[in-house]
Design a protein around this motif. Structure first.
Motif, PDB file in Angstrom:
ATOM      1  N   ALA A 210       0.857  -1.189   0.000  1.00  0.00           N
ATOM      2  CA  ALA A 210       0.000   0.000   0.000  1.00  0.00           C
ATOM      3  C   ALA A 210       0.895   1.241   0.000  1.00  0.00           C
ATOM      4  N   ILE A 211       0.570   2.172  -0.895  1.00  0.00           N
ATOM      5  CA  ILE A 211       1.343   3.407  -0.995  1.00  0.00           C
ATOM      6  C   ILE A 211       0.389   4.605  -0.929  1.00  0.00           C
ATOM      7  N   ALA A 212       0.803   5.663  -0.241  1.00  0.00           N
ATOM      8  CA  ALA A 212      -0.023   6.864  -0.094  1.00  0.00           C
ATOM      9  C   ALA A 212       0.181   7.797  -1.278  1.00  0.00           C
ATOM     10  N   SER A 213      -0.700   8.795  -1.392  1.00  0.00           N
ATOM     11  CA  SER A 213      -0.615   9.731  -2.514  1.00  0.00           C
ATOM     12  C   SER A 213       0.651  10.587  -2.453  1.00  0.00           C
ATOM     13  N   ASP A 214       1.226  10.755  -1.255  1.00  0.00           N
ATOM     14  CA  ASP A 214       2.468  11.525  -1.143  1.00  0.00           C
ATOM     15  C   ASP A 214       3.703  10.667  -1.382  1.00  0.00           C
ATOM     16  N   GLY A 215       3.497   9.387  -1.761  1.00  0.00           N
ATOM     17  CA  GLY A 215       4.614   8.518  -2.092  1.00  0.00           C
ATOM     18  C   GLY A 215       5.195   7.735  -0.928  1.00  0.00           C
ATOM     19  N   MET A 216       4.566   7.791   0.270  1.00  0.00           N
ATOM     20  CA  MET A 216       5.092   7.029   1.408  1.00  0.00           C
ATOM     21  C   MET A 216       4.588   5.594   1.351  1.00  0.00           C
ATOM     22  N   VAL A 257       8.725   0.347   4.935  1.00  0.00           N
ATOM     23  CA  VAL A 257       7.646   1.052   5.644  1.00  0.00           C
ATOM     24  C   VAL A 257       8.148   2.381   6.218  1.00  0.00           C
ATOM     25  N   GLY A 258       7.341   3.431   6.001  1.00  0.00           N
ATOM     26  CA  GLY A 258       7.670   4.740   6.572  1.00  0.00           C
ATOM     27  C   GLY A 258       8.638   5.564   5.744  1.00  0.00           C
ATOM     28  N   THR A 259       9.081   5.048   4.572  1.00  0.00           N
ATOM     29  CA  THR A 259       9.978   5.813   3.704  1.00  0.00           C
ATOM     30  C   THR A 259       9.225   6.225   2.442  1.00  0.00           C
ATOM     31  N   TYR A 260       9.776   7.201   1.737  1.00  0.00           N
ATOM     32  CA  TYR A 260       9.146   7.668   0.502  1.00  0.00           C
ATOM     33  C   TYR A 260       9.718   6.918  -0.697  1.00  0.00           C
ATOM     34  N   CYS A 261       8.838   6.615  -1.634  1.00  0.00           N
ATOM     35  CA  CYS A 261       9.238   5.875  -2.832  1.00  0.00           C
ATOM     36  C   CYS A 261      10.197   6.712  -3.676  1.00  0.00           C
ATOM     37  N   THR A 262      11.246   6.073  -4.134  1.00  0.00           N
ATOM     38  CA  THR A 262      12.241   6.752  -4.975  1.00  0.00           C
ATOM     39  C   THR A 262      12.256   6.211  -6.409  1.00  0.00           C
ATOM     40  N   ASP A 263      11.321   5.298  -6.705  1.00  0.00           N
ATOM     41  CA  ASP A 263      11.276   4.705  -8.044  1.00  0.00           C
ATOM     42  C   ASP A 263      10.557   5.661  -8.997  1.00  0.00           C
ATOM     43  N   ASP A 264      11.211   6.042 -10.088  1.00  0.00           N
ATOM     44  CA  ASP A 264      10.647   7.004 -11.040  1.00  0.00           C
ATOM     45  C   ASP A 264       9.385   6.478 -11.709  1.00  0.00           C
ATOM     46  N   ASN A 265       9.347   5.176 -11.999  1.00  0.00           N
ATOM     47  CA  ASN A 265       8.182   4.609 -12.689  1.00  0.00           C
ATOM     48  C   ASN A 265       6.934   4.679 -11.803  1.00  0.00           C
ATOM     49  N   VAL A 266       7.103   4.292 -10.540  1.00  0.00           N
ATOM     50  CA  VAL A 266       5.967   4.331  -9.605  1.00  0.00           C
ATOM     51  C   VAL A 266       5.535   5.765  -9.349  1.00  0.00           C
TER      52      VAL A 266
END
Length: 347
Positions: A210-216, A257-266
């Motif tokens: 599950a990922i939030a709209s802010d990328g977390m 968990v608790g970090t922001y996504c760094t993948d450009d595609n996602v």
């Protein structure tokens, strides 16, 4: 001869002395041996009146007595100065009394508060949690960690807020004291924007994240019938079923968990979903995020849209909606990666 001698000063010393004394005293008509001077007192004169020479003289009949005069402005100024001095004195007295009263109240208040602070009064008997739909009561109790015997006066609300906000689901938190015995924890949660299908174990398994709209990254969603799945909030599965899935993410993505996504595609896929209006966003069922330039949207009616990067989102959306409106039931594929050269393919 005897009679003449008795009246002659030459032969009568007493008579001579009286004659000399009388001659030296001023008379009613003048000075001794000199001209006569006016009488110091005249008819109708008041005794003791000063004269021009500093002596005493009587006022003439009908002449008014001398009166000292002061300007009215001088009197007003004197009265104003006296009034200001009196007012300042009263103000100083009032201010002093007020200061004393404040000091007394502060001392009494501090003493009372100190007594209550170290007593068991206002002991916390209930912890009320609102807004936590994706966290269970047990999870909130562990996060808040309110010590046993804590009161509303000595509870460390900042420490509780710092502890609760560390959870990935919590975007913000506020702790309130509800006297006499309730502690309220108001939580603002992040919402699930999408479920990312992450390939793991050398492409042998797929994890649902599950990922939030802010990328977390919020959490890995376990199988609902598993032991872990039974222990988490049912709202997580409700949200996971209602949001779209981001698929075909290249191997090597490692969420935490608790970090922001760094993948450009996602992140490109999330930006597209966040920029779409409800007219098209509500129809999207899945997103293929193989790479940013070839991001593919799949609608609920089966139409595939080659959307590309998250640029000119509203223009691309408008073109897609127009093509589907002009060719209802006939469209199978739309390509708007180059916004000024859109193409489409029929069923």
């Amino acid at each position: 001869m005897a009679n003449r001698g008795s009246n002659n000063p030459r032969y009568n010393k007493s008579a001579a002395r009286r004659a000399v004394s009388a001659a030296s005293r001023p008379t009613a008509s003048g000075r001794a041996g000199g001209a006569a001077r006016p009488s110091a007192r005249r008819a109708g004169a008041a005794p003791g009146t000063p004269t021009a020479r500093g002596g005493r003289a009587s006022a003439r009949p009908g002449t008014p007595a001398q009166v000292s005069s002061v300007r009215l402005g001088d009197l007003d100024r004197v009265h104003r100065q006296a009034s200001r001095r009196e007012a300042a004195k009263k103000n100083r007295s009032t201010a002093f009394k007020a200061i004393v009263a404040v000091i007394v109240v502060v001392v009494l208040g501090v003493g009372t508060y100190a007594g209550l602070y170290f007593s068991s009064a206002f002991a916390i008997e209930e912890v009320k949690v609102t807004g936590a739909d994706h966290l269970t009561n047990e999870e909130m109790a562990v996060l808040a960690a309110v010590p046993q015997g804590t009161t509303l006066l000595n509870v460390d609300t900042a420490a509780i807020e710092n502890s609760v906000v560390r959870d990935s689901w919590v975007a913000d938190v506020k702790v309130n004291r509800l006297f006499p015995n309730t502690l309220e924890i108001v939580v603002t949660e992040r919402k699930v924007a999408a479920v990312v299908e992450v390939v793991a174990d050398n492409a042998k398994t797929t994890q649902m994240w599950a990922i939030a709209s802010d990328g977390m990254w919020l959490m890995e969603i376990p199988a609902q019938d598993s032991e872990l799945g039974q222990s988490i909030s049912p709202q997580i599965y409700t949200d996971a079923a209602s949001v779209l899935h981001i698929k075909n993410v290249p191997f090597g993505l490692t969420p935490e968990v608790g970090t922001y996504c760094t993948d450009d595609n996602v992140n490109n896929a999330l930006a597209i979903l966040d920029g779409l209006s409800t007219d098209l966003a509500d129809q999207v069922k899945a997103v293929s995020a193989t790479d940013a330039a070839s991001t593919l949207l799949t609608l609920e009616n089966g139409i595939e849209i080659a959307f590309g990067t998250a640029e000119d989102i509203r223009d691309k959306e408008r073109i897609c909606l127009k093509i589907m409106e002009e060719h209802p039931g006939k469209v199978a594929y739309i390509n708007v990666r180059v916004v000024d050269r859109p193409t489409w393919r029929a069923v």
